[in-house]
Scaffold this motif. Structure first.
Motif, PDB file in Angstrom:
ATOM      1  N   PHE A 163       0.770  -1.199  -0.023  1.00 16.53           N
ATOM      2  CA  PHE A 163       0.021   0.050   0.089  1.00 16.53           C
ATOM      3  C   PHE A 163       0.827   1.379  -0.021  1.00 16.53           C
ATOM      4  O   PHE A 163       0.541   2.259  -0.689  1.00 16.53           O
ATOM      5  CB  PHE A 163      -0.951   0.095   1.167  1.00 16.53           C
ATOM      6  CG  PHE A 163      -1.822  -1.160   1.336  1.00 16.53           C
ATOM      7  CD1 PHE A 163      -2.748  -0.948   0.406  1.00 16.53           C
ATOM      8  CD2 PHE A 163      -1.443  -2.282   2.076  1.00 16.53           C
ATOM      9  CE1 PHE A 163      -3.877  -2.445   0.494  1.00 16.53           C
ATOM     10  CE2 PHE A 163      -2.465  -3.441   1.992  1.00 16.53           C
ATOM     11  CZ  PHE A 163      -3.497  -3.501   1.356  1.00 16.53           C
ATOM     12  N   LYS A 164       1.841   1.246   0.739  1.00 21.31           N
ATOM     13  CA  LYS A 164       2.904   2.445   0.855  1.00 21.31           C
ATOM     14  C   LYS A 164       3.637   2.538  -0.479  1.00 21.31           C
ATOM     15  O   LYS A 164       4.145   3.524  -0.985  1.00 21.31           O
ATOM     16  CB  LYS A 164       3.670   2.400   1.812  1.00 21.31           C
ATOM     17  CG  LYS A 164       2.960   2.551   3.397  1.00 21.31           C
ATOM     18  CD  LYS A 164       3.942   2.315   4.565  1.00 21.31           C
ATOM     19  CE  LYS A 164       3.139   2.181   5.691  1.00 21.31           C
ATOM     20  NZ  LYS A 164       4.154   2.182   6.862  1.00 21.31           N
ATOM     21  N   ALA A 165       4.120   1.414  -1.193  1.00 15.40           N
ATOM     22  CA  ALA A 165       4.869   1.500  -2.382  1.00 15.40           C
ATOM     23  C   ALA A 165       4.269   1.484  -3.659  1.00 15.40           C
ATOM     24  O   ALA A 165       4.685   1.491  -4.483  1.00 15.40           O
ATOM     25  CB  ALA A 165       5.520   0.172  -2.262  1.00 15.40           C
ATOM     26  N   ALA A 177       4.690  -7.700  -2.350  1.00 18.37           N
ATOM     27  CA  ALA A 177       5.763  -6.986  -1.412  1.00 18.37           C
ATOM     28  C   ALA A 177       7.084  -7.574  -1.497  1.00 18.37           C
ATOM     29  O   ALA A 177       7.234  -8.628  -2.184  1.00 18.37           O
ATOM     30  CB  ALA A 177       5.452  -7.364  -0.154  1.00 18.37           C
ATOM     31  N   VAL A 178       8.208  -6.808  -1.521  1.00 13.21           N
ATOM     32  CA  VAL A 178       9.408  -7.373  -2.035  1.00 13.21           C
ATOM     33  C   VAL A 178      10.090  -7.440  -0.772  1.00 13.21           C
ATOM     34  O   VAL A 178      10.278  -6.255   0.060  1.00 13.21           O
ATOM     35  CB  VAL A 178      10.220  -6.145  -2.944  1.00 13.21           C
ATOM     36  CG1 VAL A 178      11.565  -6.624  -3.314  1.00 13.21           C
ATOM     37  CG2 VAL A 178       9.455  -5.992  -4.251  1.00 13.21           C
TER      38      VAL A 178
END
Length: 748
Positions: free
Chosen positions: A114-116, A128-129
């Motif tokens: 969500f932030k990225a 997600a990484v």
């Protein structure tokens, strides 16, 4: 050469205990050195001189954080049907997964989807990484298990979760079991060929010893010479192949010499002097082919080629020293049980020897001799059928498209492939193959902004990210996502288009633009291999031509050997294109996806198959040359060569075909491709070219096949491959001598 090697064989046979102990000492010594050696370096991939490598080196210098060597895992999440990831309940599940990944061993950081801004437009899929502190090769089972446990917990909560990246542990699949099948088939073929468990076990034992010494040496020198663990792959494959072949040929010749009346020491000496000389020159052709990979100018391939060439050299030394030493321990038991009784008891008298010679002369020709006789009687028909058949199989090779493997080529049931497909479906096909564009200029921010706008206008560009700048060093990074996947031809054209716009990028403020990223690196790699293919082929075939001309003292023999090899490799490449690119019989072979042919395949095929093809050529033609030099006419020499060498070459080819075919059972399509291509090439070359086209051409050429200009004959040294200096006897008659040697202490 034959005289020197016969002395080596005689010494090894007589001093069998000493020779065997020396080899065991070498094996133990190198094994100890390998066990105490530092850990081999991690795999590195570089392409000196390419634009991708220049840009990569620039990023490593200017943006070290963006080029960390730590492993990564890209975890793809999808909400249940009818839900979105932003829903409070699903968002909590995502945050729980991110938190668990962050607490896993060796994990440095985890991005929040969500932030990225890593959520698809429809809100159902995100990623997600997870970035690790160490390289993928240094991740242990604890780290892998923690990642797997985190994924499993999220799956149980209702999310669809898959992961890709080098931090995800690869499934070994069926590879190890398949290799076992190949070895079992090899053992069965050797037993059927020799009719003796001892004779069948010797080639396997000596090949394993040679490969063990070679791989231990690679491990021991790994940290010093920068040899990663993957350099042993080719060395093991080729070392095992040629090790079995070379021992098989020497043992077969020993049995032949023994049954023709030679004493055991003499039989071992003559076997090493004749067959051993052929082994030395056959090994040299393989070494040339493998060491020639250095012309490609890819360090990884150079190291793989040189280490494999070293293993082949060890296989040659084992064949001419350890094999005769082991024959000394079981000089009669290498024969079939039915033939052993003739070698016990008192030596045959002169009268009994004459009777044995007459019986041998009346012996019916074997299958190899009958087949050669058939080809000699109908050479034109056999030649036309073989050439037309292989030519038809080679037609698809003209449409070959090259590429490199990605997670999109994995089996459909693997988590890497599922993650790849999910990203393609939700973010576009090009998301799995983004391009990295570096920009350098006086005003970095302005130059990067202008270049970004120009890139966005190019056809087939899906998205251009805002530039990340490093004003201090005057460098910026732009991430570009194509509309097409990394394996598609349109993506390759996009890279060429961007690189072709350099002048336009420089026009106003002199900006320098370079394109890199995994996709661009793979494209450059494929082009480098494509450009190096013809020089490599010319170097290998040219040097081998000179070597074979030296061996057989003929111009036409090496010429037809090279042409036959090109025909068989072209046919094998055509079969690979038909199956893996066009999809013929794909379901029967368990191939999950059709696509481009692996870029490394053609050049590896040339190196591997050329070496094995020249092995078969030397083994067959050396015996023909020997018969011809000893007085046989050309047609009779062909039949003699097949009488003694046909069975051995057939067995060697079946063994190699079975070993390579076993890789078709692997779950990875590109491993299947390698196994299929090598098996097909060996099959075509051994059974069509060497066993059919070669005798047909000899029958048509007659004595002209052995023609060599007089001036060249005077210049070339006489290597005596046929063992003429060991004794001059008629090619078809047994060599007189006692049946056995009085050494009953080791006869049984």
């Amino acid at each position: 050469m034959a005289t020197i090697l016969s002395s080596v064989g005689r010494f090894a046979f007589r001093r069998r205990g000493l020779v065997t102990l020396l080899w065991l000492a070498v094996l133990i010594g190198i094994g100890v050195a390998a066990s105490s050696a530092p850990t081999p370096p991690a795999d590195t991939f570089s392409m000196p001189g390419t634009e991708s490598q220049k840009a990569f080196d620039l990023l490593k210098e200017k943006f070290p954080a963006a080029n960390a060597n730590g492993a990564t895992a890209r975890v793809v999440l999808r909400a249940p049907q009818g839900h979105k990831l932003a829903d409070p309940e699903e968002k909590a599940k995502v945050e729980d997964l991110v938190a668990r990944l962050g607490k896993a061993p060796e994990v440095a950081a985890v991005s929040d989807p969500f932030k990225a801004n890593a959520v698809s437009k429809d809100g159902t899929t995100g990623y997600a990484v997870a970035t690790y502190k160490v390289a993928a090769t240094k991740l242990d089972d604890t780290a892998h298990n923690a990642l797997t446990d985190a994924l499993d917990r999220s799956r149980k909560s209702g999310l669809t979760v898959e992961a890709g990246g080098d931090a995800v542990k690869l499934d070994a699949g069926a590879g190890s079991g398949a290799e076992g099948i190949g070895i079992l088939v090899s053992a069965l073929v050797l037993i059927l060929t020799f009719g003796s468990l001892i004779a069948a076990g010797m080639p396997l034992l000596t090949a394993i010893i040679g490969v063990a010494i070679g791989t231990c040496a690679i491990t021991a020198l790994g940290s010093t010479l920068g040899l990663s663990s993957t350099t042993t792959t080719l060395a093991m494959m080729i070392g095992l192949a040629v090790g079995i072949d070379y021992a098989l040929f020497v043992i077969s010749r020993y049995r032949s010499e023994l049954t023709e009346g030679h004493e055991r020491r003499d039989a071992a000496a003559r076997a090493v002097g004749t067959a051993g000389t052929a082994v030395v020159f056959a090994g040299l052709t393989v070494i040339i082919a493998l060491a020639g990979l250095a012309v490609v100018n890819v360090p990884m391939l150079t190291k793989m080629g040189l280490t494999a060439a070293g293993t082949v050299a060890i296989a040659v030394l084992v064949a001419i020293t350890l094999v005769p030493a082991l024959l000394g321990f079981a000089p009669v038991k290498v024969l079939p049980r039915a033939e052993r009784k003739r070698f016990y008891g008192k030596p045959l008298s002169a009268r009994q020897q004459r009777k044995a010679a007459k019986r041998a002369a009346r012996r019916k020709p074997n299958v190899g001799a009958r087949w050669a006789g058939f080809v000699v009687r109908r050479p034109v028909a056999v030649l036309l059928l073989g050439v037309v058949g292989l030519g038809a199989l080679a037609v698809p090779a003209a449409h070959m498209q090259l590429g490199l493997p990605s997670e999109g080529s994995y089996a459909k049931d693997t988590t890497q492939r599922k993650a790849y497909d999910m990203l393609s479906e939700s973010f576009g096909a090009g998301f799995n193959g983004p391009l990295t564009v570096t920009v350098q200029g006086e005003d970095t921010a302005a130059a990067a902004s202008r270049v970004g706008r120009q890139l966005a206008k190019i056809k087939n560009v899906a998205m251009v990210s805002p530039a990340a700048t490093n004003p201090k060093d005057g460098t910026a990074i732009i991430t570009l996502v194509p509309k097409t996947g990394p394996q598609e031809h349109a993506t390759e054209e996009l890279v060429r288009t961007i690189r072709g716009m350099r002048d336009g990028f420089r026009s106003s403020d002199g900006a320098t633009v370079l394109v890199t990223g995994q996709t661009a690196l793979f494209i450059d790699f494929s082009k480098t291999l494509d450009d190096a293919l013809l020089p490599y082929l010319g170097l290998v075939v040219g040097l081998a031509f000179l070597l074979l001309m030296l061996v057989f003292r003929s111009v036409l023999v090496p010429l037809k050997a090279a042409l036959g090899f090109l025909l068989s490799v072209s046919a094998a490449l055509g079969a690979v294109v038909a199956v893996f690119q066009w999809g013929w019989f794909a379901k029967s072979l368990g191939i999950h996806q059709q696509g481009p042919i692996m870029s490394t395949l053609p050049i590896f095929m040339i190196g591997v198959v050329f070496g094995l093809a020249m092995d078969y050529e030397v083994f067959l033609v050396a015996r023909m040359r020997e018969a011809y030099v000893h007085g046989a006419d050309p047609s009779a020499a062909v039949v003699t060569g097949f009488r003694y060498g046909g069975r051995v070459v057939t067995a060697a080819a079946i063994i190699m075909t079975s070993v390579f075919s076993s890789f078709i059972l692997d779950t990875n399509d590109f491993v299947k491709m390698m196994g299929f291509s090598l098996a097909a090439a060996v099959l075509f070359d051994a059974f069509v070219v060497r066993m059919a086209l070669v005798p047909a051409l000899f029958a048509l050429l007659g004595r002209s096949a052995w023609w060599l200009p007089r001036w060249l004959d005077r210049l070339l040294p006489n290597m005596d491959v046929e063992g003429e200096k060991l004794g001059r006897f008629p090619a078809t008659a047994p060599i007189p001598g006692p049946r056995r040697e009085h050494e009953p202490t080791y006869a049984g």
